[in-house]
Scaffold this motif. Sequence first.
Motif, PDB file in Angstrom:
ATOM      1  N   LEU A  71     -46.426-134.694   0.695  1.00  0.00           N
ATOM      2  CA  LEU A  71     -46.382-136.239   0.799  1.00  0.00           C
ATOM      3  C   LEU A  71     -45.436-136.799   1.498  1.00  0.00           C
ATOM      4  O   LEU A  71     -45.714-137.935   2.311  1.00  0.00           O
ATOM      5  N   PHE A  72     -44.369-136.489   1.820  1.00  0.00           N
ATOM      6  CA  PHE A  72     -43.279-137.107   2.755  1.00  0.00           C
ATOM      7  C   PHE A  72     -43.849-136.747   4.135  1.00  0.00           C
ATOM      8  O   PHE A  72     -43.606-137.792   5.046  1.00  0.00           O
ATOM      9  N   GLU A  73     -44.441-135.712   4.372  1.00  0.00           N
ATOM     10  CA  GLU A  73     -44.920-135.678   5.598  1.00  0.00           C
ATOM     11  C   GLU A  73     -46.105-136.619   5.935  1.00  0.00           C
ATOM     12  O   GLU A  73     -46.202-137.074   7.177  1.00  0.00           O
ATOM     13  N   TYR A  74     -47.076-136.743   5.016  1.00  0.00           N
ATOM     14  CA  TYR A  74     -47.943-137.685   4.942  1.00  0.00           C
ATOM     15  C   TYR A  74     -47.590-138.932   5.462  1.00  0.00           C
ATOM     16  O   TYR A  74     -48.058-139.830   6.245  1.00  0.00           O
ATOM     17  N   MET A  75     -46.548-139.442   4.729  1.00  0.00           N
ATOM     18  CA  MET A  75     -46.018-140.760   4.683  1.00  0.00           C
ATOM     19  C   MET A  75     -45.610-141.078   6.097  1.00  0.00           C
ATOM     20  O   MET A  75     -45.643-141.970   6.797  1.00  0.00           O
ATOM     21  N   SER A  76     -44.808-139.884   6.813  1.00  0.00           N
ATOM     22  CA  SER A  76     -44.287-139.904   8.074  1.00  0.00           C
ATOM     23  C   SER A  76     -45.098-139.890   9.217  1.00  0.00           C
ATOM     24  O   SER A  76     -44.671-140.153  10.435  1.00  0.00           O
ATOM     25  N   ALA A  77     -46.352-139.350   9.120  1.00  0.00           N
ATOM     26  CA  ALA A  77     -47.129-138.831  10.185  1.00  0.00           C
ATOM     27  C   ALA A  77     -47.627-139.903  11.078  1.00  0.00           C
ATOM     28  O   ALA A  77     -47.971-139.735  12.060  1.00  0.00           O
ATOM     29  N   ALA A  78     -47.898-141.300  10.500  1.00  0.00           N
ATOM     30  CA  ALA A  78     -48.312-142.413  11.315  1.00  0.00           C
ATOM     31  C   ALA A  78     -47.455-143.425  11.153  1.00  0.00           C
ATOM     32  O   ALA A  78     -47.481-144.343  10.072  1.00  0.00           O
ATOM     33  N   PRO A  79     -46.551-143.641  11.879  1.00  0.00           N
ATOM     34  CA  PRO A  79     -45.616-144.746  11.995  1.00  0.00           C
ATOM     35  C   PRO A  79     -46.510-146.377  11.642  1.00  0.00           C
ATOM     36  O   PRO A  79     -45.861-147.098  10.972  1.00  0.00           O
ATOM     37  N   GLU A  80     -47.417-146.307  12.510  1.00  0.00           N
ATOM     38  CA  GLU A  80     -48.120-147.425  12.436  1.00  0.00           C
ATOM     39  C   GLU A  80     -48.810-147.776  10.893  1.00  0.00           C
ATOM     40  O   GLU A  80     -49.068-149.021  10.572  1.00  0.00           O
ATOM     41  N   GLU A  81     -48.741-146.833  10.169  1.00  0.00           N
ATOM     42  CA  GLU A  81     -49.484-146.961   8.572  1.00  0.00           C
ATOM     43  C   GLU A  81     -48.410-146.803   7.759  1.00  0.00           C
ATOM     44  O   GLU A  81     -48.543-146.594   6.605  1.00  0.00           O
ATOM     45  N   HIS A  82     -47.055-146.955   8.262  1.00  0.00           N
ATOM     46  CA  HIS A  82     -45.865-146.365   7.502  1.00  0.00           C
ATOM     47  C   HIS A  82     -46.053-147.311   6.006  1.00  0.00           C
ATOM     48  O   HIS A  82     -45.847-146.529   4.924  1.00  0.00           O
ATOM     49  N   SER A  83     -46.306-148.457   6.231  1.00  0.00           N
ATOM     50  CA  SER A  83     -46.107-149.235   4.860  1.00  0.00           C
ATOM     51  C   SER A  83     -47.352-148.848   3.932  1.00  0.00           C
ATOM     52  O   SER A  83     -47.148-148.558   2.637  1.00  0.00           O
ATOM     53  N   ALA A  84     -48.429-148.678   4.446  1.00  0.00           N
ATOM     54  CA  ALA A  84     -49.599-148.327   3.538  1.00  0.00           C
ATOM     55  C   ALA A  84     -49.288-147.004   2.978  1.00  0.00           C
ATOM     56  O   ALA A  84     -49.784-146.740   1.919  1.00  0.00           O
ATOM     57  N   ARG A  85     -49.100-146.055   3.849  1.00  0.00           N
ATOM     58  CA  ARG A  85     -48.969-144.525   3.439  1.00  0.00           C
ATOM     59  C   ARG A  85     -47.740-144.608   2.633  1.00  0.00           C
ATOM     60  O   ARG A  85     -47.875-143.304   1.596  1.00  0.00           O
ATOM     61  N   MET A  86     -46.674-145.322   2.460  1.00  0.00           N
ATOM     62  CA  MET A  86     -45.665-145.216   1.393  1.00  0.00           C
ATOM     63  C   MET A  86     -46.080-145.763   0.441  1.00  0.00           C
ATOM     64  O   MET A  86     -45.836-145.264  -0.911  1.00  0.00           O
ATOM     65  N   GLN A  87     -47.125-146.712   0.215  1.00  0.00           N
ATOM     66  CA  GLN A  87     -47.730-147.152  -0.934  1.00  0.00           C
ATOM     67  C   GLN A  87     -48.510-146.049  -1.713  1.00  0.00           C
ATOM     68  O   GLN A  87     -48.549-145.842  -2.921  1.00  0.00           O
ATOM     69  N   VAL A  88     -49.229-145.522  -0.911  1.00  0.00           N
ATOM     70  CA  VAL A  88     -50.070-144.238  -1.291  1.00  0.00           C
ATOM     71  C   VAL A  88     -49.111-143.144  -1.738  1.00  0.00           C
ATOM     72  O   VAL A  88     -49.387-142.707  -3.029  1.00  0.00           O
ATOM     73  N   PHE A  89     -48.073-142.691  -1.187  1.00  0.00           N
ATOM     74  CA  PHE A  89     -47.102-141.938  -1.852  1.00  0.00           C
ATOM     75  C   PHE A  89     -46.434-142.444  -2.998  1.00  0.00           C
ATOM     76  O   PHE A  89     -46.577-141.324  -3.885  1.00  0.00           O
ATOM     77  N   GLN A  90     -46.159-143.584  -3.082  1.00  0.00           N
ATOM     78  CA  GLN A  90     -45.731-143.889  -4.500  1.00  0.00           C
ATOM     79  C   GLN A  90     -46.458-143.890  -5.600  1.00  0.00           C
ATOM     80  O   GLN A  90     -46.531-143.464  -6.696  1.00  0.00           O
TER      81      GLN A  90
END
Length: 631
Positions: A185-204
């Motif tokens: 999940l950490f790698e998923y969150m960091s894989a697309a900087p332009e989607e960082h905010s949305a992916r952080m929410q998915v992570f949480q």
Amino acid sequence: MSFQTPQYSLDVLLTKTRTGALQLPDFQRPYRWNDERIRSLIVTILRGHPMGVLMTLRTGGTEVRFKPRPVEGSPAVGVEPELLLLDGQQRTTSMFQALTGSGVVDTEDDRHRRMRRRYFVDVRQALGSPREQDAAVRSLPEDGIVRSDFGRQIEIDVSTQAGQIAHGLMPVATLFNRDAALPWLFEYMSAAPEEHSARMQVFQDFTTKVLTPVSNYAVPAIELGNDTTREAVATVFEKVNVGGMPLDVFELLTATFAGDNSYYEERGEDFRLAEDWKRTQDIIAAHPVLKDFRTTDFLMGVSVLVTLENRDAALRGQDPKPPATSARREDILSMSLADYLRWADRLRTALPAVARHLHSLHIHTANDIPYKSQVVSLAIIHVLLGTEAEEYGVRARINQWFWCGVLGEQYGSTIEGKLARDAEQVPSWARGGVPGERLTQPDIVARAQFAETRLGSLRTRNAAAYKGIYALLMAQDVPCRDWKMDQIIDHSSYQDLKIDIHHIFPKQWCIENEIPVPWRESIINKTPLSRRTNIQIGGVSPATYMQKLDAGLPAGHLDALVRTHAIDPDTLREGDFDRFFLARMKSLVALIEKATGKAVNRDWNEEAEAEVSQFDDTEGVELEEVDEVTA
């Protein structure tokens, strides 16, 4: 029988499976869940819904010892288990293969084609509605590559973690390993900087709503104590096996016999019931008339012999409450391996004599056997009588018992009690009884009844008595001969001449002359004939075909052949169906009385005749005979 109701976390359950602490009893059938059932099980866990209760048996008891085997995919070979999984094999095997290791499962599609699949979760869809959660669980080929255009185009490639991150598809085996899921999940969150905010929410959200709940998912179980009996285990499979595949007694005995300590200590190997049954199958294969003799028939026969032996011993010891002779399921399951071995070989070696006996009764194929269950009794009787069963007087009484059972139609319902009574009553009666004691008929003989009107209603092979009369016609004292080939119909010619049961007054003629269907199709208007004879007969009146069959024969020769079928040839030469029908009925009644030793109820009258004539023309027609050859 004691039991507990623990709940196993998935981690504990999968660990027990991997280490061999939880194994299967050897009688369990192979793993067989298909791809969609596995995917649906993962959806159930993802949603936090209950999957149903497992049932286990604690090992180490004295009541029963089942031979264990690891759950398919588990490396725990040669490990002594703590628990045996009685119910929940398919679910547990699915979870173990899909949620651990590579996550690749050997399964099949809905057409039963074998396939290897790996399961993934779409991390975004898993956070959605129930419908989206269902769609979130994806079944992909084992290499993680979805192809199209006959393999030339790659639609999805999640064979690497980079590909998984790009598509947002987490392997299910990763999801259920928290130590692997969080880095993913950490790698998923960091894989697309332009989607960082949305992916952080998915992570949480994924961590809170999916990862933590599945880590805490628990499976309820019923754990039976090691004081549980084999009979109780059988009940479990009959009553609570949620897979819908209850085990039969052969499978249960396979496991219990394999776990027999005495046999292992003496031989240095486990007893294999399947291998022992193979010896029986080899004998059956050499005698096709016995091809429908099944494992359950064999075990019922052994059980009767074992329990009869125990009963006789108790009676000799003047036990006021001797045990019953029995073929019931619970008594088969309580049979020891020593009991089985004492009688199984004797029953097996009696089967060739049983086949010869059936042939002597002119029952030449398995399909011609009136009652499959009565063959079990016949085999038991041969075991108990040995070579005495070949003696003329003894054989005559056995035959009388057999025909009474068939023509009295007494083996169509529950047969366990009949097998027991036959074993207790028939051998002594067949020998002529005990000197100085009154000879008592077996129940099957004493209760046998037959009525003339039954002849009118016997129209197809669905009725045991129909098959019985067909065989009895060939088993007369004066051998039954074919009209065209002038050969005795016996075991060898039966196959060579393609003997079957055919109309005497042909079907086509009966239709043209408006003969009621019940009379036309009755066993009274049927007889065993070769295929060539039936073709020669065609669809014309017997008055016509008798003249054709007469060609080249000495005067009276054909009439003599026809009489061997319990038919007055004059009624055929006259083409008089009514006269033929009543005369043949009387002849068949005489055959039945001679075979059974019992008087037939003469109940054919005008009222019975009227009742027959109202019979629905669409019923009672034997399908094998609808394509009658016309000349």
